[in-house]
Design a protein around this motif. Structure first.
Motif, short mmCIF file in Angstrom:
data_model
loop_
_atom_site.label_atom_id
_atom_site.label_comp_id
_atom_site.label_asym_id
_atom_site.label_seq_id
_atom_site.Cartn_x
_atom_site.Cartn_y
_atom_site.Cartn_z
N CYS A 1 80.68 36.46 17.54
CA CYS A 1 81.52 35.69 16.86
C CYS A 1 80.84 34.35 16.74
O CYS A 1 81.52 33.12 16.47
N SER A 2 79.58 34.10 17.09
CA SER A 2 78.83 32.74 17.04
C SER A 2 77.49 33.04 16.12
O SER A 2 77.04 33.97 16.16
N THR A 3 77.27 31.83 15.34
CA THR A 3 76.16 31.77 14.49
C THR A 3 75.07 31.02 15.20
O THR A 3 75.33 29.81 15.62
N GLU A 4 73.90 31.53 15.45
CA GLU A 4 72.65 30.68 15.91
C GLU A 4 71.56 30.90 15.07
O GLU A 4 71.58 31.81 14.22
N THR A 5 70.59 29.97 15.36
CA THR A 5 69.50 30.01 14.45
C THR A 5 68.52 30.69 15.25
O THR A 5 68.14 30.14 16.64
N MET A 6 67.61 31.74 14.66
CA MET A 6 66.69 32.19 15.75
C MET A 6 65.34 32.37 14.71
O MET A 6 65.19 32.82 13.43
N LEU A 7 64.38 32.57 15.41
CA LEU A 7 63.10 32.71 14.66
C LEU A 7 62.87 34.17 14.38
O LEU A 7 63.42 35.17 15.21
N GLY B 1 73.75 30.02 22.69
CA GLY B 1 73.19 28.66 22.42
C GLY B 1 71.64 29.00 21.81
O GLY B 1 71.18 29.95 21.48
N ASN B 2 70.92 27.85 21.81
CA ASN B 2 69.46 27.63 21.60
C ASN B 2 68.47 28.17 23.07
O ASN B 2 68.36 27.48 23.73
N PRO C 1 83.05 41.56 20.87
CA PRO C 1 84.06 41.04 19.92
C PRO C 1 83.06 40.70 18.61
O PRO C 1 81.81 40.49 18.60
N CYS C 2 83.65 40.68 17.37
CA CYS C 2 83.13 40.50 16.20
C CYS C 2 82.00 41.43 15.75
O CYS C 2 81.12 40.89 14.93
N SER C 3 81.94 42.48 16.23
CA SER C 3 80.83 43.35 16.14
C SER C 3 81.11 44.61 15.36
O SER C 3 79.99 45.43 15.19
N LYS C 4 82.22 45.03 15.00
CA LYS C 4 82.67 46.32 14.48
C LYS C 4 81.96 46.79 13.19
O LYS C 4 81.39 48.09 13.06
#
Length: 591
Positions: free
Chosen positions: A44-50, A172-173, A205-208
Protein backbone atom coordinates in the motif's frame (compact mmCIF):
# COMPACT_ATOMS: atom_id res chain seq x y z
CA UNK A 1 27.92 13.42 -19.77
CA UNK A 2 30.50 14.99 -22.05
CA UNK A 3 30.07 13.33 -25.51
CA UNK A 4 33.83 12.87 -25.92
CA UNK A 5 34.09 11.25 -22.48
CA UNK A 6 31.12 8.99 -23.26
CA UNK A 7 32.70 8.00 -26.59
CA UNK A 8 35.97 7.26 -24.80
CA UNK A 9 34.23 5.02 -22.28
CA UNK A 10 32.45 3.14 -25.06
CA UNK A 11 35.65 2.66 -27.04
CA UNK A 12 37.45 1.49 -23.92
CA UNK A 13 34.75 -1.11 -23.23
CA UNK A 14 34.76 -2.18 -26.88
CA UNK A 15 38.55 -2.52 -26.81
CA UNK A 16 38.32 -4.68 -23.69
CA UNK A 17 35.78 -6.99 -25.31
CA UNK A 18 37.65 -7.34 -28.60
CA UNK A 19 40.98 -7.83 -26.83
CA UNK A 20 39.64 -10.71 -24.78
CA UNK A 21 37.59 -12.55 -27.43
CA UNK A 22 40.61 -14.51 -28.54
CA UNK A 23 40.97 -15.89 -24.99
CA UNK A 24 37.41 -17.15 -24.70
CA UNK A 25 36.75 -20.88 -25.07
CA UNK A 26 32.92 -20.91 -25.02
CA UNK A 27 30.35 -18.56 -26.49
CA UNK A 28 30.33 -14.84 -25.75
CA UNK A 29 27.27 -12.92 -24.55
CA UNK A 30 26.66 -9.18 -24.23
CA UNK A 31 24.24 -7.51 -21.84
CA UNK A 32 23.42 -3.92 -20.88
CA UNK A 33 22.34 -3.00 -17.35
CA UNK A 34 20.82 0.44 -16.88
CA UNK A 35 20.34 1.39 -13.24
CA UNK A 36 17.61 3.95 -12.62
CA UNK A 37 15.48 5.10 -9.70
CA UNK A 38 11.95 3.78 -10.21
CA UNK A 39 8.71 3.94 -8.23
CA UNK A 40 7.38 0.62 -6.92
CA UNK A 41 4.19 0.10 -4.93
CA UNK A 42 4.27 -2.60 -2.27
CA UNK A 43 2.17 -3.03 0.89
CA UNK A 44 0.00 0.00 0.00
CA UNK A 45 3.02 2.33 -0.15
CA UNK A 46 4.99 3.69 -3.09
CA UNK A 47 8.76 3.97 -2.67
CA UNK A 48 11.59 4.88 -5.02
CA UNK A 49 14.15 2.10 -5.47
CA UNK A 50 17.15 1.56 -7.66
CA UNK A 51 16.45 -1.11 -10.29
CA UNK A 52 18.17 -2.67 -13.28
CA UNK A 53 16.34 -2.18 -16.57
CA UNK A 54 13.25 -1.06 -14.67
CA UNK A 55 12.39 -4.30 -12.87
CA UNK A 56 12.79 -6.11 -9.54
CA UNK A 57 14.17 -8.74 -9.83
CA UNK A 58 16.39 -7.68 -12.71
CA UNK A 59 17.20 -9.51 -15.97
CA UNK A 60 17.92 -13.24 -16.07
CA UNK A 61 21.35 -13.93 -17.59
CA UNK A 62 21.64 -17.21 -19.53
CA UNK A 63 24.89 -18.87 -20.55
CA UNK A 64 26.39 -22.32 -21.02
CA UNK A 65 29.15 -23.75 -18.88
CA UNK A 66 32.48 -22.25 -19.94
CA UNK A 67 30.99 -19.18 -21.65
CA UNK A 68 31.99 -15.55 -21.12
CA UNK A 69 29.70 -12.55 -20.87
CA UNK A 70 30.26 -8.81 -20.93
CA UNK A 71 27.84 -6.69 -18.92
CA UNK A 72 27.98 -2.94 -19.45
CA UNK A 73 26.55 -1.30 -16.33
CA UNK A 74 25.27 2.26 -16.78
CA UNK A 75 24.58 3.98 -13.45
CA UNK A 76 21.83 6.56 -13.84
CA UNK A 77 20.99 6.48 -10.14
CA UNK A 78 21.97 8.87 -7.36
CA UNK A 79 24.85 7.01 -5.70
CA UNK A 80 27.74 4.69 -6.51
CA UNK A 81 27.13 0.98 -7.14
CA UNK A 82 29.09 -2.19 -7.90
CA UNK A 83 27.73 -5.49 -9.26
CA UNK A 84 28.97 -8.87 -8.00
CA UNK A 85 28.58 -12.16 -9.89
CA UNK A 86 27.88 -14.36 -6.92
CA UNK A 87 29.54 -17.76 -7.16
CA UNK A 88 31.32 -17.10 -10.45
CA UNK A 89 34.99 -17.89 -9.80
CA UNK A 90 36.34 -15.41 -12.36
CA UNK A 91 39.66 -17.23 -12.90
CA UNK A 92 42.58 -14.75 -12.79
CA UNK A 93 40.08 -11.91 -13.14
CA UNK A 94 39.35 -10.31 -9.76
CA UNK A 95 38.95 -6.97 -11.56
CA UNK A 96 35.39 -7.97 -12.48
CA UNK A 97 34.38 -9.51 -9.15
CA UNK A 98 32.44 -6.33 -8.36
CA UNK A 99 33.08 -5.96 -4.63
CA UNK A 100 32.92 -2.43 -3.26
CA UNK A 101 36.35 -1.21 -2.02
CA UNK A 102 37.73 -4.76 -2.25
CA UNK A 103 38.18 -5.21 -6.01
CA UNK A 104 36.93 -1.86 -7.30
CA UNK A 105 35.51 1.48 -6.32
CA UNK A 106 31.87 2.31 -7.08
CA UNK A 107 30.50 3.04 -10.52
CA UNK A 108 29.52 6.64 -9.86
CA UNK A 109 26.26 8.24 -11.08
CA UNK A 110 26.49 9.20 -14.72
CA UNK A 111 29.25 6.70 -15.50
CA UNK A 112 29.50 3.12 -16.70
CA UNK A 113 31.77 0.08 -16.43
CA UNK A 114 31.88 -3.15 -18.42
CA UNK A 115 32.33 -6.35 -16.42
CA UNK A 116 33.92 -9.38 -18.04
CA UNK A 117 32.32 -12.40 -16.38
CA UNK A 118 34.23 -15.64 -17.00
CA UNK A 119 32.47 -18.93 -16.34
CA UNK A 120 34.59 -22.03 -15.76
CA UNK A 121 33.40 -25.06 -13.74
CA UNK A 122 30.05 -23.65 -12.61
CA UNK A 123 26.88 -25.41 -13.82
CA UNK A 124 23.39 -24.75 -12.50
CA UNK A 125 22.00 -21.61 -10.88
CA UNK A 126 23.86 -18.58 -9.53
CA UNK A 127 22.91 -14.94 -9.23
CA UNK A 128 24.16 -11.38 -9.54
CA UNK A 129 23.60 -8.54 -7.11
CA UNK A 130 24.82 -5.12 -6.05
CA UNK A 131 27.70 -5.31 -3.61
CA UNK A 132 27.58 -1.78 -2.19
CA UNK A 133 25.67 -0.76 0.94
CA UNK A 134 22.36 -2.70 0.94
CA UNK A 135 21.55 -1.83 -2.66
CA UNK A 136 21.14 -5.51 -3.46
CA UNK A 137 17.67 -5.32 -1.85
CA UNK A 138 16.45 -4.19 -5.27
CA UNK A 139 19.44 -4.77 -7.57
CA UNK A 140 19.66 -8.51 -8.16
CA UNK A 141 18.76 -11.28 -10.60
CA UNK A 142 19.40 -14.89 -11.55
CA UNK A 143 22.17 -16.44 -13.62
CA UNK A 144 21.27 -19.68 -15.44
CA UNK A 145 24.31 -21.77 -16.41
CA UNK A 146 23.21 -24.54 -18.73
CA UNK A 147 25.35 -27.65 -19.33
CA UNK A 148 28.09 -27.23 -21.90
CA UNK A 149 26.86 -27.72 -25.47
CA UNK A 150 26.85 -31.42 -26.26
CA UNK A 151 26.29 -32.47 -22.64
CA UNK A 152 23.20 -32.69 -20.45
CA UNK A 153 22.02 -32.82 -16.84
CA UNK A 154 22.94 -35.73 -14.52
CA UNK A 155 19.18 -36.32 -14.12
CA UNK A 156 16.32 -36.72 -16.64
CA UNK A 157 15.89 -33.50 -18.57
CA UNK A 158 12.99 -31.52 -17.08
CA UNK A 159 10.03 -30.43 -19.20
CA UNK A 160 10.45 -26.78 -18.27
CA UNK A 161 11.93 -24.53 -15.61
CA UNK A 162 10.90 -21.71 -13.30
CA UNK A 163 13.06 -19.11 -11.58
CA UNK A 164 11.99 -18.17 -8.05
CA UNK A 165 13.84 -15.37 -6.24
CA UNK A 166 13.18 -14.71 -2.56
CA UNK A 167 13.72 -11.11 -1.44
CA UNK A 168 13.13 -8.50 1.27
CA UNK A 169 11.02 -5.37 1.67
CA UNK A 170 11.86 -2.39 3.89
CA UNK A 171 9.77 0.64 4.75
CA UNK A 172 10.83 4.12 3.68
CA UNK A 173 14.13 4.96 2.02
CA UNK A 174 16.43 2.09 2.98
CA UNK A 175 19.67 3.84 2.05
CA UNK A 176 18.80 6.88 4.19
CA UNK A 177 17.75 4.67 7.11
CA UNK A 178 20.96 2.64 6.84
CA UNK A 179 23.18 5.73 6.62
CA UNK A 180 21.48 7.25 9.67
CA UNK A 181 21.83 4.04 11.69
CA UNK A 182 25.53 3.74 10.85
CA UNK A 183 26.13 7.38 11.73
CA UNK A 184 24.40 7.16 15.11
CA UNK A 185 25.48 3.63 16.07
CA UNK A 186 21.92 2.35 16.51
CA UNK A 187 20.49 -0.95 15.27
CA UNK A 188 20.35 -1.39 11.52
CA UNK A 189 17.02 -1.49 9.63
CA UNK A 190 14.81 -4.60 9.76
CA UNK A 191 12.65 -5.84 6.90
CA UNK A 192 8.87 -5.51 7.03
CA UNK A 193 8.11 -8.36 4.61
CA UNK A 194 9.62 -10.94 2.29
CA UNK A 195 8.91 -11.31 -1.40
CA UNK A 196 8.76 -13.95 -4.10
CA UNK A 197 9.81 -12.64 -7.50
CA UNK A 198 9.41 -9.11 -6.19
CA UNK A 199 5.93 -9.50 -4.66
CA UNK A 200 4.96 -10.21 -1.03
CA UNK A 201 1.87 -12.22 -2.03
CA UNK A 202 -1.85 -12.02 -1.37
CA UNK A 203 -1.63 -12.69 2.38
CA UNK A 204 -0.25 -9.15 2.64
CA UNK A 205 -2.28 -5.92 2.30
CA UNK A 206 -2.70 -4.37 -1.17
CA UNK A 207 -0.99 -7.36 -2.78
CA UNK A 208 -3.72 -9.64 -4.12
CA UNK A 209 -3.66 -8.37 -7.69
CA UNK A 210 0.11 -8.49 -8.02
CA UNK A 211 0.78 -11.91 -6.46
CA UNK A 212 3.13 -13.90 -8.68
CA UNK A 213 1.46 -16.87 -10.42
CA UNK A 214 3.16 -19.85 -12.01
CA UNK A 215 1.05 -21.68 -14.59
CA UNK A 216 1.84 -25.42 -14.81
CA UNK A 217 0.58 -28.50 -16.67
CA UNK A 218 -0.35 -31.73 -14.97
CA UNK A 219 2.19 -34.55 -15.15
CA UNK A 220 5.21 -32.41 -15.99
CA UNK A 221 8.55 -32.17 -14.19
CA UNK A 222 9.90 -28.65 -13.69
CA UNK A 223 13.36 -27.48 -12.69
CA UNK A 224 12.93 -24.77 -10.05
CA UNK A 225 15.90 -22.43 -9.80
CA UNK A 226 15.66 -20.98 -6.30
CA UNK A 227 17.66 -17.95 -5.13
CA UNK A 228 17.68 -16.39 -1.66
CA UNK A 229 18.29 -12.70 -2.32
CA UNK A 230 16.90 -11.62 1.07
CA UNK A 231 19.16 -9.07 2.73
CA UNK A 232 19.44 -10.70 6.14
CA UNK A 233 17.24 -13.77 6.56
CA UNK A 234 17.43 -17.55 6.23
CA UNK A 235 14.13 -18.68 4.76
CA UNK A 236 12.05 -21.85 4.87
CA UNK A 237 10.35 -22.66 1.56
CA UNK A 238 7.66 -25.19 0.63
CA UNK A 239 4.99 -25.97 -1.99
CA UNK A 240 1.60 -27.09 -0.74
CA UNK A 241 1.03 -30.87 -1.26
CA UNK A 242 4.07 -31.21 -3.57
CA UNK A 243 7.35 -32.91 -2.77
CA UNK A 244 10.67 -31.47 -3.86
CA UNK A 245 13.91 -33.07 -5.03
CA UNK A 246 17.06 -30.98 -4.59
CA UNK A 247 19.62 -31.85 -7.30
CA UNK A 248 22.07 -28.97 -6.99
CA UNK A 249 23.22 -26.03 -4.94
CA UNK A 250 25.50 -23.09 -5.73
CA UNK A 251 26.02 -24.34 -9.31
CA UNK A 252 27.24 -27.78 -8.21
CA UNK A 253 25.17 -30.94 -8.53
CA UNK A 254 24.30 -33.00 -5.47
CA UNK A 255 23.01 -36.45 -4.75
CA UNK A 256 19.18 -36.18 -5.01
CA UNK A 257 17.49 -35.02 -1.80
CA UNK A 258 13.79 -35.82 -1.48
CA UNK A 259 12.18 -33.36 0.91
CA UNK A 260 8.93 -31.58 1.70
CA UNK A 261 10.60 -28.25 2.56
CA UNK A 262 13.76 -26.23 1.90
CA UNK A 263 15.93 -24.05 4.12
CA UNK A 264 17.99 -21.58 2.13
CA UNK A 265 20.38 -18.94 3.46
CA UNK A 266 21.03 -15.49 1.95
CA UNK A 267 23.33 -15.90 -1.03
CA UNK A 268 22.54 -19.56 -1.61
CA UNK A 269 20.95 -21.02 -4.74
CA UNK A 270 19.33 -24.42 -5.24
CA UNK A 271 18.19 -26.47 -8.22
CA UNK A 272 15.01 -28.38 -7.37
CA UNK A 273 12.85 -30.80 -9.34
CA UNK A 274 9.08 -30.54 -8.85
CA UNK A 275 6.55 -32.90 -10.48
CA UNK A 276 3.02 -31.55 -10.91
CA UNK A 277 1.10 -34.69 -9.89
CA UNK A 278 -1.64 -33.31 -7.62
CA UNK A 279 -5.29 -32.57 -8.27
CA UNK A 280 -5.91 -29.65 -10.61
CA UNK A 281 -6.13 -26.53 -8.49
CA UNK A 282 -4.29 -23.62 -6.89
CA UNK A 283 -1.46 -24.20 -4.39
CA UNK A 284 0.50 -21.71 -2.37
CA UNK A 285 4.26 -21.64 -2.61
CA UNK A 286 5.36 -19.98 0.62
CA UNK A 287 8.47 -18.73 2.41
CA UNK A 288 8.97 -17.58 5.98
CA UNK A 289 11.96 -16.60 8.05
CA UNK A 290 13.92 -19.03 10.20
CA UNK A 291 14.78 -16.97 13.27
CA UNK A 292 18.09 -18.35 14.51
CA UNK A 293 18.99 -15.74 17.08
CA UNK A 294 17.76 -15.38 20.66
CA UNK A 295 14.61 -17.54 20.93
CA UNK A 296 13.20 -15.10 23.51
CA UNK A 297 12.95 -12.39 20.85
CA UNK A 298 9.44 -12.14 19.42
CA UNK A 299 9.76 -8.98 17.32
CA UNK A 300 11.08 -10.01 13.92
CA UNK A 301 9.67 -10.23 10.41
CA UNK A 302 6.79 -12.73 10.69
CA UNK A 303 5.41 -12.20 7.17
CA UNK A 304 4.73 -15.29 5.04
CA UNK A 305 5.61 -14.48 1.44
CA UNK A 306 3.51 -16.37 -1.11
CA UNK A 307 3.10 -17.07 -4.80
CA UNK A 308 0.54 -19.35 -6.43
CA UNK A 309 1.20 -22.55 -8.39
CA UNK A 310 -1.81 -22.73 -10.72
CA UNK A 311 -2.66 -25.79 -12.80
CA UNK A 312 -3.91 -25.28 -16.33
CA UNK A 313 -7.18 -27.00 -17.28
CA UNK A 314 -10.90 -27.01 -16.53
CA UNK A 315 -11.82 -27.18 -12.83
CA UNK A 316 -13.65 -25.20 -10.21
CA UNK A 317 -11.45 -22.35 -8.98
CA UNK A 318 -10.96 -22.71 -5.21
CA UNK A 319 -11.89 -19.81 -2.94
CA UNK A 320 -8.34 -19.84 -1.62
CA UNK A 321 -5.18 -21.78 -2.55
CA UNK A 322 -4.00 -24.56 -0.26
CA UNK A 323 -1.25 -23.44 2.14
CA UNK A 324 1.78 -25.74 2.71
CA UNK A 325 1.21 -27.43 6.08
CA UNK A 326 4.76 -28.77 5.93
CA UNK A 327 6.38 -25.30 6.03
CA UNK A 328 8.43 -25.27 9.27
CA UNK A 329 7.74 -22.60 11.88
CA UNK A 330 9.99 -19.63 12.54
CA UNK A 331 12.19 -21.12 15.29
CA UNK A 332 12.24 -24.76 14.18
CA UNK A 333 15.93 -25.52 14.77
CA UNK A 334 15.44 -29.29 14.42
CA UNK A 335 14.13 -28.94 10.84
CA UNK A 336 17.10 -26.73 10.04
CA UNK A 337 19.66 -29.25 11.29
CA UNK A 338 17.91 -32.16 9.55
CA UNK A 339 17.87 -30.41 6.19
CA UNK A 340 21.45 -29.12 6.36
CA UNK A 341 22.84 -32.62 6.97
CA UNK A 342 21.37 -34.05 3.74
CA UNK A 343 23.77 -32.50 1.22
CA UNK A 344 26.45 -34.57 -0.52
CA UNK A 345 28.26 -34.21 -3.84
CA UNK A 346 27.67 -36.65 -6.70
CA UNK A 347 31.32 -37.74 -6.47
CA UNK A 348 31.33 -39.87 -9.62
CA UNK A 349 33.50 -40.04 -12.72
CA UNK A 350 31.54 -37.31 -14.48
CA UNK A 351 31.38 -35.04 -11.42
CA UNK A 352 34.40 -35.93 -9.28
CA UNK A 353 35.42 -34.28 -6.01
CA UNK A 354 38.94 -33.21 -5.17
CA UNK A 355 39.01 -32.54 -1.44
CA UNK A 356 42.40 -31.24 -0.25
CA UNK A 357 44.09 -33.86 1.93
CA UNK A 358 47.45 -32.33 2.83
CA UNK A 359 46.47 -29.07 4.51
CA UNK A 360 49.13 -26.35 4.53
CA UNK A 361 47.12 -23.52 6.15
CA UNK A 362 44.71 -24.02 9.05
CA UNK A 363 42.51 -21.23 10.39
CA UNK A 364 40.14 -21.27 13.34
CA UNK A 365 37.70 -18.37 12.97
CA UNK A 366 35.34 -17.20 15.72
CA UNK A 367 32.24 -15.33 14.49
CA UNK A 368 30.94 -12.90 17.10
CA UNK A 369 28.86 -9.89 17.97
CA UNK A 370 30.59 -7.18 19.99
CA UNK A 371 31.19 -3.47 20.44
CA UNK A 372 33.54 -0.86 19.05
CA UNK A 373 34.40 2.47 20.68
CA UNK A 374 34.45 5.54 18.44
CA UNK A 375 35.86 8.89 19.56
CA UNK A 376 35.20 12.29 18.03
CA UNK A 377 35.84 15.86 19.17
CA UNK A 378 32.81 16.04 21.45
CA UNK A 379 31.85 12.53 22.53
CA UNK A 380 32.61 8.83 22.76
CA UNK A 381 30.26 6.34 21.11
CA UNK A 382 30.01 2.60 21.71
CA UNK A 383 28.51 0.93 18.65
CA UNK A 384 27.50 -2.60 17.72
CA UNK A 385 29.99 -4.58 15.68
CA UNK A 386 30.53 -8.07 14.33
CA UNK A 387 33.88 -9.71 13.88
CA UNK A 388 35.95 -12.63 12.70
CA UNK A 389 38.64 -13.49 15.25
CA UNK A 390 37.73 -10.22 16.99
CA UNK A 391 38.67 -8.16 13.91
CA UNK A 392 35.88 -6.02 12.48
CA UNK A 393 36.55 -5.24 8.82
CA UNK A 394 36.86 -1.57 7.85
CA UNK A 395 36.64 -0.64 4.17
CA UNK A 396 39.60 1.40 2.90
CA UNK A 397 39.24 4.52 0.76
CA UNK A 398 40.66 2.78 -2.29
CA UNK A 399 40.15 -0.84 -3.26
CA UNK A 400 42.42 -3.53 -1.86
CA UNK A 401 43.00 -5.11 -5.28
CA UNK A 402 44.51 -2.00 -6.82
CA UNK A 403 46.59 -1.35 -3.70
CA UNK A 404 47.96 -4.89 -3.88
CA UNK A 405 48.58 -4.82 -7.62
CA UNK A 406 50.28 -1.39 -7.50
CA UNK A 407 52.10 -1.97 -4.20
CA UNK A 408 50.37 1.02 -2.60
CA UNK A 409 51.19 1.14 1.10
CA UNK A 410 48.89 2.19 3.92
CA UNK A 411 45.69 0.66 2.51
CA UNK A 412 45.67 -2.65 4.39
CA UNK A 413 47.83 -4.83 6.60
CA UNK A 414 48.65 -8.53 6.17
CA UNK A 415 48.18 -9.63 9.78
CA UNK A 416 44.71 -11.15 9.88
CA UNK A 417 45.06 -13.78 12.63
CA UNK A 418 44.67 -17.52 12.10
CA UNK A 419 43.31 -17.88 15.66
CA UNK A 420 41.12 -15.80 17.98
CA UNK A 421 42.94 -13.65 20.57
CA UNK A 422 41.65 -15.82 23.45
CA UNK A 423 39.79 -19.06 24.10
CA UNK A 424 36.77 -19.38 26.38
CA UNK A 425 33.39 -21.10 26.43
CA UNK A 426 32.32 -19.68 23.05
CA UNK A 427 28.76 -20.99 23.20
CA UNK A 428 28.12 -20.36 26.90
CA UNK A 429 26.29 -17.54 28.62
CA UNK A 430 29.29 -16.26 30.61
CA UNK A 431 32.10 -14.72 28.62
CA UNK A 432 34.74 -12.00 29.03
CA UNK A 433 33.95 -8.45 27.97
CA UNK A 434 36.15 -7.76 24.95
CA UNK A 435 36.13 -4.75 22.69
CA UNK A 436 36.31 -5.54 19.00
CA UNK A 437 39.28 -4.26 17.01
CA UNK A 438 38.57 -2.29 13.86
CA UNK A 439 40.97 -3.00 11.01
CA UNK A 440 41.64 -3.66 7.34
CA UNK A 441 43.56 -6.88 7.89
CA UNK A 442 43.99 -9.47 5.14
CA UNK A 443 45.39 -13.00 4.96
CA UNK A 444 47.98 -13.75 2.26
CA UNK A 445 47.97 -17.25 0.73
CA UNK A 446 50.49 -18.81 -1.61
CA UNK A 447 49.20 -20.07 -4.94
CA UNK A 448 47.83 -23.63 -4.60
CA UNK A 449 47.78 -23.41 -0.81
CA UNK A 450 45.51 -26.11 0.69
CA UNK A 451 43.36 -24.29 3.23
CA UNK A 452 41.17 -25.54 6.05
CA UNK A 453 38.94 -23.04 7.83
CA UNK A 454 36.92 -23.96 10.92
CA UNK A 455 34.23 -21.40 11.71
CA UNK A 456 33.10 -21.29 15.33
CA UNK A 457 29.83 -19.54 16.18
CA UNK A 458 29.85 -17.72 19.52
CA UNK A 459 27.19 -16.43 21.88
CA UNK A 460 28.83 -13.09 22.60
CA UNK A 461 26.22 -10.38 23.24
CA UNK A 462 23.63 -13.14 22.79
CA UNK A 463 24.41 -12.94 19.08
CA UNK A 464 24.35 -16.66 18.34
CA UNK A 465 22.64 -17.50 15.09
CA UNK A 466 23.30 -18.88 11.63
CA UNK A 467 26.10 -17.13 9.77
CA UNK A 468 25.98 -17.84 6.00
CA UNK A 469 29.65 -17.47 5.07
CA UNK A 470 30.46 -16.69 1.44
CA UNK A 471 33.87 -16.90 -0.26
CA UNK A 472 34.53 -15.01 -3.48
CA UNK A 473 36.68 -16.42 -6.27
CA UNK A 474 36.49 -20.04 -5.09
CA UNK A 475 34.13 -22.82 -4.14
CA UNK A 476 34.86 -25.02 -1.15
CA UNK A 477 34.01 -28.39 0.36
CA UNK A 478 32.03 -28.57 3.60
CA UNK A 479 33.83 -31.42 5.34
CA UNK A 480 32.23 -31.28 8.77
CA UNK A 481 29.98 -29.49 11.24
CA UNK A 482 28.58 -30.02 14.69
CA UNK A 483 27.11 -28.48 17.83
CA UNK A 484 29.09 -26.82 20.60
CA UNK A 485 32.79 -25.99 20.54
CA UNK A 486 35.08 -27.52 17.92
CA UNK A 487 37.53 -30.11 19.24
CA UNK A 488 40.58 -30.30 16.97
CA UNK A 489 41.54 -33.70 18.40
CA UNK A 490 38.29 -35.59 17.90
CA UNK A 491 36.06 -33.70 15.44
CA UNK A 492 38.33 -34.16 12.37
CA UNK A 493 37.82 -37.91 12.72
CA UNK A 494 34.22 -37.40 11.56
CA UNK A 495 35.11 -35.28 8.51
CA UNK A 496 33.55 -36.34 5.20
CA UNK A 497 36.41 -36.42 2.71
CA UNK A 498 34.60 -38.73 0.26
CA UNK A 499 31.56 -36.84 -1.04
CA UNK A 500 31.23 -33.49 0.79
CA UNK A 501 29.03 -30.87 -0.80
CA UNK A 502 30.82 -28.18 -2.83
CA UNK A 503 29.41 -24.67 -2.44
CA UNK A 504 30.34 -21.00 -2.28
CA UNK A 505 28.02 -20.08 0.63
CA UNK A 506 27.25 -22.13 3.74
CA UNK A 507 25.58 -21.39 7.07
CA UNK A 508 27.64 -21.93 10.21
CA UNK A 509 25.23 -23.52 12.72
CA UNK A 510 23.88 -21.67 15.73
CA UNK A 511 26.17 -22.30 18.72
CA UNK A 512 28.21 -24.76 16.68
CA UNK A 513 31.08 -25.10 14.23
CA UNK A 514 31.63 -25.83 10.56
CA UNK A 515 34.79 -26.86 8.65
CA UNK A 516 35.58 -26.16 5.00
CA UNK A 517 38.50 -26.96 2.71
CA UNK A 518 39.61 -25.43 -0.59
CA UNK A 519 42.66 -24.92 -2.75
CA UNK A 520 43.71 -21.29 -3.25
CA UNK A 521 44.26 -21.69 -6.99
CA UNK A 522 42.77 -18.40 -8.19
CA UNK A 523 45.27 -15.54 -7.91
CA UNK A 524 43.77 -12.25 -6.82
CA UNK A 525 42.02 -10.45 -4.00
CA UNK A 526 38.93 -12.24 -2.72
CA UNK A 527 36.41 -11.14 -0.11
CA UNK A 528 34.92 -13.57 2.40
CA UNK A 529 32.05 -12.53 4.65
CA UNK A 530 28.79 -13.31 6.36
CA UNK A 531 25.98 -12.92 3.82
CA UNK A 532 23.61 -11.49 6.39
CA UNK A 533 24.15 -7.89 5.31
CA UNK A 534 23.56 -6.71 8.87
CA UNK A 535 26.58 -8.71 10.00
CA UNK A 536 28.70 -7.86 6.94
CA UNK A 537 28.02 -4.14 7.43
CA UNK A 538 29.06 -4.40 11.08
CA UNK A 539 32.34 -6.05 10.04
CA UNK A 540 32.06 -9.87 9.87
CA UNK A 541 34.35 -10.20 6.87
CA UNK A 542 37.93 -10.20 5.66
CA UNK A 543 40.00 -10.70 2.52
CA UNK A 544 42.27 -13.37 1.09
CA UNK A 545 45.10 -12.28 -1.17
CA UNK A 546 46.10 -15.29 -3.28
CA UNK A 547 49.59 -14.76 -4.67
CA UNK A 548 50.53 -15.49 -8.25
CA UNK A 549 51.86 -18.83 -9.37
CA UNK A 550 55.04 -19.26 -11.39
CA UNK A 551 53.55 -18.65 -14.83
CA UNK A 552 51.48 -16.08 -16.69
CA UNK A 553 48.62 -18.63 -16.76
CA UNK A 554 48.61 -18.76 -12.94
CA UNK A 555 48.87 -14.99 -12.41
CA UNK A 556 46.41 -12.13 -12.15
CA UNK A 557 45.52 -10.62 -15.48
CA UNK A 558 46.29 -6.97 -16.12
CA UNK A 559 43.58 -4.50 -15.11
CA UNK A 560 41.01 -3.50 -17.72
CA UNK A 561 40.81 0.05 -19.06
CA UNK A 562 38.29 2.50 -17.61
CA UNK A 563 38.28 1.19 -14.04
CA UNK A 564 35.92 3.22 -11.83
CA UNK A 565 37.88 5.96 -10.11
CA UNK A 566 38.42 6.29 -6.37
CA UNK A 567 38.65 9.82 -5.05
CA UNK A 568 41.57 8.89 -2.82
CA UNK A 569 43.59 7.30 -5.61
CA UNK A 570 42.65 9.27 -8.71
CA UNK A 571 46.26 9.89 -9.74
CA UNK A 572 47.20 6.23 -9.25
CA UNK A 573 44.25 5.01 -11.25
CA UNK A 574 45.24 7.21 -14.17
CA UNK A 575 48.29 4.95 -14.40
CA UNK A 576 46.31 1.74 -14.76
CA UNK A 577 47.22 1.37 -18.42
CA UNK A 578 50.80 2.67 -18.27
CA UNK A 579 52.45 -0.74 -18.05
CA UNK A 580 53.57 -0.37 -14.43
CA UNK A 581 52.40 -3.83 -13.48
CA UNK A 582 55.35 -5.10 -11.47
CA UNK A 583 54.54 -4.15 -7.88
CA UNK A 584 52.46 -5.57 -5.07
CA UNK A 585 52.30 -5.14 -1.33
CA UNK A 586 56.00 -5.36 -0.40
CA UNK A 587 56.67 -8.13 -2.92
CA UNK A 588 57.11 -8.66 -6.67
CA UNK A 589 54.12 -9.52 -8.86
CA UNK A 590 55.65 -12.97 -9.51
CA UNK A 591 56.73 -14.84 -6.42
Amino acid sequence: MNPKKKESLFLGSLFLAVQCLCMVKGDVHFYDFVLTEENFTRLCSTETMLAVNGSIPGPVLRVHKGDTMYVNVHNQGYYGVTIHWHGVKQPRNPWSDGTNYITQCPIEPGSNFTYEVIFSTEEGTLWWHAHSDWTRVSVHGAIVILPAIGTTYPFPKPDDEEIIILGSLYSGNLKSSLDEALHSGIDLPHSVAYTINGEPGDLCPCSKETTYRWMVEYGKTYLVRLVNAAVSADLFFAVAQHNLTVVGTDAHYTKPINTSYILISPGQTMDILLTTNQSLGHYYIAARQFWSQDVRVAKFDLVNATMILQYKGNYTIPSSPTFPSNLPFYKDLRSTITFRNLFKSLANKDYPVNVPQNITTRMFITLSMGSIIFHNLTSTLEALATSANNISWSNPTTDVLLAYYRNISGVYTTDFPDQPPSYFNFTGDDFPYTLTELGTKVKVLNYNEAVEMVFQSTNLVQGAGLHPMHLHGHSFYVVGSGPGIYDNATDPKSFNLVDPVEVNTIAVPKEGWLAIRFVANNPGVWFWHCHLDRHMTWGMSSVFIVKNGDTIETSIRKPPPQLPLCEASFRLRLKNIDGLDQGKENEPIFS
